[in-house]
Design an enzyme around this catalytic site. Structure first.
Site, mmCIF file in Angstrom:
data_model
loop_
_atom_site.group_PDB
_atom_site.id
_atom_site.type_symbol
_atom_site.label_atom_id
_atom_site.label_comp_id
_atom_site.label_asym_id
_atom_site.label_seq_id
_atom_site.Cartn_x
_atom_site.Cartn_y
_atom_site.Cartn_z
ATOM 1 N N PHE B 113 -9.152 8.239 -0.872
ATOM 2 C CA PHE B 113 -8.685 7.285 0.120
ATOM 3 C C PHE B 113 -7.186 7.031 -0.063
ATOM 4 C CE2 PHE B 113 -7.942 2.788 1.402
ATOM 5 C CZ PHE B 113 -8.050 2.997 2.771
ATOM 6 N N GLN B 114 -6.446 7.149 1.010
ATOM 7 C CA GLN B 114 -4.987 6.956 1.036
ATOM 8 C C GLN B 114 -4.246 7.870 0.058
ATOM 9 O OE1 GLN B 114 -4.263 2.663 0.900
ATOM 10 N NE2 GLN B 114 -4.387 2.660 3.139
ATOM 11 N N LYS B 163 -2.048 4.898 -9.655
ATOM 12 C CA LYS B 163 -2.401 3.488 -9.848
ATOM 13 C C LYS B 163 -2.849 3.176 -11.278
ATOM 14 C CE LYS B 163 -5.163 -0.299 -8.066
ATOM 15 N NZ LYS B 163 -6.057 -0.794 -7.014
#
Ligand SMILES: Cc1ncc(C[n+]2csc(CCOP(=O)(O)OP(=O)(O)O)c2C)c(N)n1
Lengths: 163, 581
Positions: B113-114, B163
């Protein structure tokens, strides 16, 4: 003119894509490309050949030098140098052709590195011209597969491309 | 030594680097970083309304201050939205550091995702980029990024940060390096003395010299030295679109901008010159017109910090690679030496004849000396810029978007100082003006900041009116309203027999006054020439307000001069709709 440009670059992810990307970004063609680590594990040596006029080559080498990952660069064609390209070529070797292939391989100082009942795999090292000539000489045989390493090169004499 | 998480390291490194503003927009992949900024970071964060605006704002900040602009965006759409702004900065060599979030390391390559390959997408439009692999590397990578972005020929640097490397529960020793050395990166520190000597000789032997300076003089803070050199020799100076302000615009030795919409006298002087001193300029196609016909009698001395800019399109007779300050300092010293020895150089009678010729060109078709524009009762765009110049006493920061209004601003606002004219010259990015003005205004809150724009361009980042409300960035928006995509229309008038293919809005334009009022700003509509100066002064008198001046101008006006292409030389220009050289 055909040029052999060789460079040391940081052995970092993304470094190769920056070099290759620059060619398409600025409208240059790569004829052959060869890249592998050196004795210093932090550095890779990349050698490529391209055909361009002098002006475009000057611009290209400047742009390559500007890439932060490129540590040092040389246009080997500017001086005396040695170039080697290695080819593995698989040909159908049956009947009369089988002997002919072997003879031609000997003439070119190639080696048959794999033998099957109907095929030979030949290894040949030399300049790109020599490899081209060998492929042409194989015209009478059925070529099944050709794989070439791309040119690797080094300057003659004392001149070195190192840090 | 202190133990910090990756997110905290980033916050701290930006502080240690002396960053004044972070322009950004949060999202999943950067939430750890945002939390660290929120908890403990002295650097204020400016929340834009679109990531493109974050890059343009950081860019405007960088152009006005000379310091790198800093951008923080999330992965995927956040990163791709930033791409136009990174390309804009790249084309104009603007120092910028872009921190983009990335999906967690173990998800990379899985179309998570993204997830987008930001390093890949940005590769052709960055000076360099880093993919962070280990949290411990963050301080050094950030230091390197600032070093690369702001040294040599500046440019944007992207740092892509997965992240998981910023998670709060994993901490590492932090220390921010004071300096950094990279074996593969060493921009030129000074020019070659032999070349500089040769250049001084050639320059002093010139009979029809022109100094042609570009954005490099602004970026390299070389304006004072360039001005010294030009004044010492009494040689004429022309600036590129990017170089305006590099030499005082109101000085009589200034010939104005050169190139496609350059001044007649500047383009003529270039074409007839016998010696061009190019400083921090790159012989871009918008300057040279047809390269084969470029300045046939001129020898070229080319000073640039980037060797790849030299002899790229026009061959240099004397190339000098080096930073503009050090090269010009040495060049000035060499000139002193030579002129002390030989008082007959430079050739004063030849120079007098050259100035006489230039003055004749000026008198005939100079931009400021005779009106060649169609007369009409409407406000002419040139008059708006002249009015802006008067109201701001020539001392404003002026950003612009892209189109006719940009060229009118470049031609008619006489920039006397560097870093005052802020526009997207290389990429020509509509939508640049307003966010860039925000960045400038944040850097210089007490200065007048004007954004000259058109109804087309302003609508490309008009959402930033909301950012301006949040941070009270009181810029003045000067909308040259011609109800067309004016520059497109001009080309359609000149090359497509007036077929206005999709260059009108068919009465769909918003009421800009109401629109800006909805955001809490002030809007003023101006339709009559007699109201223009009053409205302009009123706008700048409202120090704490963003004011949008919606100024209705003659929609049929074209920008002139304009190079005749294809196959034209520097001297081939349209001077008006029916007059050419
Ligand atoms: C993002 C982007 N899209 C398209 C263009 C092409 N373009 C250049 S000028 C122009 C028209 C600009 O219109 P406007 O902002 O109203 O200014 P004017 O020319 O009327 O002053 C266009 C579409 C561009 N430069 N940038």
């Amino acid at each position: 003119m055909r040029r052999i440009i060789s460079m040391l670059m940081e052995n970092e992810p993304g470094a190769l894509s920056r070099v290759v990307g620059l060619f398409s970004q600025r409208g240059y063609n790569i004829e052959t490309l060869n890249v592998a680590p050196t004795d210093d594990p932090t550095l890779s040596r990349l050698t490529l050949t391209t055909v361009e006029n002098d002006l475009r080559i000057e611009q290209l080498t400047k742009q390559l030098n500007k890439l932060v990952d490129v540590v040092k660069l040389a246009d080997l064609t500017e001086g005396a140098h040695i170039e080697r390209d290695t080819m593995l070529i698989k040909v159908r070797a049956i009947g009369a052709v089988r002997e002919e292939v072997k003879r031609t391989t000997d003439i070119f100082r190639g080696q048959i590195v794999d033998v099957g009942p109907t095929v030979y795999t030949i290894q040949l090292t030399g300049t790109s011209d020599k490899l081209d000539a060998f492929v042409a000489a194989m015209a009478g045989a059925e070529i099944l597969e050709v794989v070439r390493s791309g040119v690797a090169g080094i300057s003659r004499g004392e001149k070195v491309l190192s840090l | 030594m202190e133990l910090l998480s990756g997110g905290e390291m980033i916050a701290r490194a930006l502080e240690d680097e002396g960053v004044e503003y972070i322009f950004g927009y949060p999202g999943g992949a950067v939430l750890h970083i945002y939390d660290a900024l929120f908890k403990d970071c002295k650097v204020p964060h400016v929340l834009v309304r679109h990531e493109q605006a974050a890059t343009h704002a950081a860019d405007g900040y960088a152009r006005a201050t000379g310091k790198p602009g800093v951008v923080l965006v999330t992965s995927g759409p956040g990163a791709t939205n930033a791409v136009t702004g990174i390309a804009t900065a790249y084309m104009d060599s603007i120092p910028m550091v872009v921190l983009s979030g990335q999906v967690q390391s173990h998800l990379i390559g899985e179309d998570a995702f993204q997830e987008t390959d930001m390093i890949g997408i940005s590769r052709p439009i960055v000076k360099h980029s880093f993919m962070v692999k280990h949290t411990e590397e963050l301080p050094l990578i950030i230091k390197k990024a600032f070093h690369i972005a702001s040294s040599g020929r500046p440019g944007p640097v992207v740092i892509d940060i997965p992240k998981d490397l910023t998670r709060p529960d994993a901490t590492y020793e932090y220390s921010y390096p004071k300096t950094v050395k990279m074996r593969s990166y060493s921009p030129a520190q000074r020019g070659h003395t032999g070349q500089i000597k040769k250049a001084a000789k050639l320059l002093l032997a010139a009979k029809r010299p022109v100094i042609y300076s570009g954005g490099g003089v602004i970026l390299g803070d070389g304006s004072d030295l360039l001005t010294q050199l030009a004044r010492k020799l009494n040689y004429p100076v022309t600036n590129t679109l990017m170089g305006l302000g590099g030499y005082p615009g109101s000085d009589p030795q200034f010939l104005g901008m050169l190139g496609m919409h350059g001044f007649y006298e500047a383009n003529m002087a270039m074409h007839h010159s016998d010696c061009i001193l190019a400083v921090g300029a790159r012989f871009d196609d918008r300057v040279t017109n047809t390269v084969d016909k470029f300045c046939p009698g001129a020898k070229v001395i080319h000073i640039d910090v980037d060797p790849a800019s030299i002899s790229k399109t026009v061959m240099a007779d004397i190339p000098i690679v080096g930073p503009v300050q050090s090269v010009l300092t040495e060049l000035l010293a060499q000139i002193d030496l030579l002129t002390e020895k030989d008082s007959s150089i430079p050739d004063q009678p030849a120079l007098e004849r050259w100035w006489k010729q230039i003055d004749d060109w000026r008198a005939a078709h100079g931009l400021y000396t005779g009106r060649r524009y169609d007369e009409s009762d409407m406000i002419m765009p040139q008059q708006v810029i002249e009015s802006l110049y008067r109201a701001t006493k020539g001392d404003a920061y002026v950003t612009s978007d892209v189109g006719q209004h940009q060229m009118f601003a470049a031609q008619y606002y006489r920039f006397d100082k560097p870093r005052r004219w802020i526009n997207s010259g290389g990429l020509g990015t509509m939508g640049f003006g307003l966010p860039a003005a925000m960045g400038v205004k944040l850097a210089f809150p007490d200065s007048d900041v004007a954004c000259v724009t058109g109804e087309g361009s302003i609508q490309m980042n008009i959402q930033e009116l909301s950012t301006c409300t949040q941070y009270n960035t009181a810029v003045k928006i000067i909308n040259l309203r011609n109800n067309y995509l004016g520059m497109v229309k001009q080309w359609q008038d000149m090359q497509y027999e007036g077929r206005y293919a999709m260059s009108t809005y068919e009465d769909s334009l918003p009421d800009f006054v109401k629109l800006v009022e909805a955001y809490g700003h002030v809007g003023i509509q101006v339709k009559k020439l007699s109201d223009l100066d009053g409205a302009m002064e009123a706008a700048f008198a409202m120090k704490d307000k963003l004011v949008f001046l919606d100024i209705f101008i003659d929609p049929m006006e074209h920008v002139y001069p304009m190079h005749i292409a294809p196959n034209g030389s520097m001297k081939d220009m349209w001077l008006s709709k029916n007059e050419r050289t």
